[in-house]
Design an enzyme around this catalytic site. Structure first.
Site, PDB file in Angstrom:
ATOM      1  CG  HIS A 173     -16.644  -4.838  15.217  1.00  0.00           C
ATOM      2  ND1 HIS A 173     -17.212  -3.698  14.696  1.00  0.00           N
ATOM      3  CD2 HIS A 173     -17.223  -5.036  16.439  1.00  0.00           C
ATOM      4  CE1 HIS A 173     -18.108  -3.228  15.560  1.00  0.00           C
ATOM      5  NE2 HIS A 173     -18.129  -4.013  16.620  1.00  0.00           N
ATOM      6  CG  ASP A 243     -15.427  -0.293  21.083  1.00  0.00           C
ATOM      7  OD1 ASP A 243     -16.195  -1.119  21.620  1.00  0.00           O
ATOM      8  OD2 ASP A 243     -15.645   0.203  19.971  1.00  0.00           O
TER       9      ASP A 243
END
Length: 334
Positions: A173, A243
Site C-alpha cells: 500500500h 489491485d
C-alpha cells in the site's frame, strides 16, 4: 461492462457520481466502510448505483474477515483467516464462514468480496492475519474450504495476491516490495497453481510486488506474470483484476492513466482505482471505450433476501458459532 472500477464517497451517491457511473468504461464499484450505515441504506445504495449506471455493473467490497471487514454493524463478525488453523478449527468452520460472508453480501446487492487471500505467512505488513497459515497445506485446506462456502452461496472467488505476497515484509500500500526468490519454485506459487488446476478461482488479483529473478515490473503490470505465466502456463481463463492502482506499490508505472494502461496491457481485464476521484476520472477520460464480456460471469445470479436469510436456521446457527469463535480469537490476541 467496462474495465474500470472506482468508489463512491458516501452512503448515497451524488449527482457527479451518477454521471460518472453512466460512463461506459465503468465496470464496477468497490465499497468501503464509509459507504455503510445500516442494512436498508446499503441495499438502497447498491440499487441506486446500478440505476445510475443503467446496466448490471459489478459491486464489490473487501469483506475477508478480521481486520479487513468493511461492514460490521448488523453483519456477522467474520474471523480472521489466521484464526481457523491457529485455534484448531475444522475446515468446515472456514467453509461456513465463506458461505455466511457471501450470503450476507449478496442479500445487500453485492456481487463480490475480493477473497480468499492465498498468501502464505504472517510476516508481511500488508498481510499479517489475513493469511490462512504459514504452510502450503494449511493455506490450501482452509482457503479451499472458504472458497467452497462462497461458491455455495452463489459468489465468485478472487484469489490474491498472485504469485504470492506473503514473503516480503513491506506493505505494498505504501511501497513497491521486491521478493528476490525464484518464486516459481516456492510453495507460495504452488498454492495459486493448485487452486487454478482445481478450478477453485473465478478471478485472480496480482501483487504490486517485483520478483526480479523473473521480471523488472511488479506482477500487477507484468506481461510475463499475467500473460505468460497466469494465462499461458497455468491456463487461467477467469478475470484478472488489478489491485488498487492508487496504492504506493503501483506508482512505479507513472500517473493514473499510465498505471491503468500498464495493467491492461499486461493482461488485467479490470482495474481498480480507489479513493482518488481525480485519478479515476482521468483514467476514464484516457482509456478507449472497451467492454469486458467475461466479467458478466462474476455477477450474482440468485438474489438473497436479507430478512429471509436471517430467519434461515443455518444462518442463525452459523452466525452464533462464528460470533463466539471470533470473540474467542480476539480475546486470545488481546
Amino acid at each position: 461492462m467496462g474495465p474500470v472500477w472506482l468508489d463512491v464517497h458516501a452512503e448515497q451517491i451524488d449527482n457527479e457520481e451518477k454521471e460518472i457511473l453512466a460512463h461506459p468504461s465503468v465496470g464496477g464499484v468497490i465499497l468501503f466502510a464509509r459507504n455503510y450505515y445500516d442494512s436498508a441504506q446499503l441495499r438502497a445504495l447498491t440499487q441506486a448505483i446500478r440505476a445510475a449506471a443503467g446496466r448490471d455493473i459489478l459491486i464489490g467490497v473487501d469483506q475477508e474477515g478480521g481486520r479487513v471487514q468493511r461492514f460490521r454493524e448488523a453483519f456477522t463478525p467474520i474471523p480472521a483467516a489466521q484464526s481457523y488453523h491457529a485455534l484448531g478449527a475444522a475446515t468446515e468452520m472456514a467453509e461456513q464462514a465463506g458461505w455466511l460472508m457471501a450470503a450476507e453480501l449478496i442479500a445487500h446487492g453485492i456481487d463480490l468480496s475480493f477473497a480468499p487471500v492465498l498468501d502464505r505467512g504472517f510476516a508481511c505488513a500488508a498481510i499479517k492475519d489475513r493469511a490462512f497459515g504459514e504452510e502450503q497445506q494449511v493455506v490450501t485446506q482452509y482457503a479451499s474450504a472458504f472458497s467452497m462456502g462462497m461458491r455455495r452461496a452463489g459468489m465468485a472467488t478472487t484469489g490474491k495476491h498472485f504469485p504470492g505476497h506473503g514473503a516480503v515484509l513491506e506493505d505494498s500500500h505504501l511501497v513497491t516490495p521486491e521478493d528476490p526468490r525464484d518464486i516459481l519454485q516456492s510453495s507460495d506459487f504452488a498454492i495459486f497453481k493448485a487452486f487454478i488446476e482445481q478450478g477453485l478461482l473465478d478471478a485472480v488479483m496480482p501483487a504490486h510486488v517485483v520478483y526480479p529473478q523473473h521480471d523488472t515490473q511488479p506482477a500487477s503490470g507484468s506481461r510475463y506474470w499475467l500473460t505468460h505465466i497466469l494465462r499461458q502456463q497455468l491456463g487461467f481463463k477467469g478475470i484478472i483484476f488489478s489491485d488498487d492502482l492508487s496504492m504506493g506499490g503501483a506508482h512505479v508505472f507513472g500517473d493514473a492513466p499510465s498505471r491503468a494502461k500498464a495493467a491492461l496491457d499486461a493482461g488485467c481485464d479490470m482495474t481498480l482505482i480507489c479513493n482518488d476521484r481525480a485519478s479515476a476520472v482521468s483514467v476514464l477520460d484516457a482509456l478507449p471505450i472497451q467492454s469486458v464480456p467475461m466479467a458478466d460471469a462474476l455477477r450474482v445470479r440468485t438474489p438473497i433476501d436479507w430478512q429471509t436469510l436471517k430467519q434461515n436456521p443455518l444462518w442463525q446457527t452459523t452466525h452464533a458459532v462464528l460470533t463466539a469463535f471470533n470473540t474467542h480469537w480476539r480475546t486470545m490476541q488481546a
